[in-house]
Design an enzyme around this catalytic site. Sequence first.
Site, mmCIF file in Angstrom:
data_model
loop_
_atom_site.group_PDB
_atom_site.id
_atom_site.type_symbol
_atom_site.label_atom_id
_atom_site.label_comp_id
_atom_site.label_asym_id
_atom_site.label_seq_id
_atom_site.Cartn_x
_atom_site.Cartn_y
_atom_site.Cartn_z
ATOM 1 C CG HIS A 1 -1.901 -1.005 1.344
ATOM 2 N ND1 HIS A 1 -2.110 -1.707 2.253
ATOM 3 C CD2 HIS A 1 -2.884 -1.401 0.518
ATOM 4 C CE1 HIS A 1 -3.217 -2.941 2.097
ATOM 5 N NE2 HIS A 1 -3.509 -2.449 1.066
ATOM 6 C CE LYS B 1 -11.217 -8.100 1.233
ATOM 7 N NZ LYS B 1 -10.035 -7.213 0.628
ATOM 8 N NE ARG C 1 -2.715 -8.457 -4.687
ATOM 9 C CZ ARG C 1 -3.524 -8.527 -3.761
ATOM 10 N NH1 ARG C 1 -3.402 -8.308 -2.346
ATOM 11 N NH2 ARG C 1 -4.711 -8.831 -4.092
ATOM 12 C CB SER D 1 -4.456 -6.538 4.013
ATOM 13 O OG SER D 1 -4.128 -5.251 3.847
#
Length: 165
Positions: free
Chosen positions: A19, A43, A92, A130
Site C-alpha cells: 500500500h 470482509k 498484483r 493484507s
Amino acid sequence: MKKRLAVYPGSFDPVTYGHLDIIQRGLEVFDHLIIAVAGNSEKSGLFTFAERLGLLEELVGDNPRVQIETFQGLLVDYVVSRGASVIIRGLRAVSDFEYEFQLAQTNRAIHPEVETIFMMTSVPYVYLSSSVVKTVASLGGPVDSFVPPPVKAALQKKFTNLRSS
C-alpha cells in the site's frame, strides 16, 4: 493551475508496504492524494476504522499532500464529491485485473468523467496482501518484510489480545 487530485481507496486492514508503495508512486503522478478507507461488507475487519486511520496517519499523515478519510457508499460517488476525477488501484496479478476492470467499467457507467488508473505493484510486493499478512501474524510468523514497525506492533497486540480472550 488546477491540482491533480486522485483517490486511493482500500480497506487497509492492515496497511502494508505494498500500500505504501502505491501511495508513494501515486504522489509522483498526482499533486494530492486522498487515501479513502472503506468498509468491505464481504470482509470482516481485524482493525477498526479508527485503528486503520491511526496507523495510516502515523505512517503518512505528516505529508501535506496526503489526506486520510473514511467513506461509505459508492466509491465513485465519493470520488466526485471530493472533487477528484481519478481512482488509483494497485494490481498484483491478472486475477486482480479482472476484478478491478469490472469495477472500473461499472464506475465509468455511473460517472463517465471518473478514470481509474491501475498501478502495477512493485516486484517485492507482488504476492503481498493484507489477508496474507493477517494469516502470517495470527500464526506468530514474521511480518517485518510485509508491514512497517507500527503495523507489526499493532498486529502483535491484536493477536495477543485475541488469544487471551
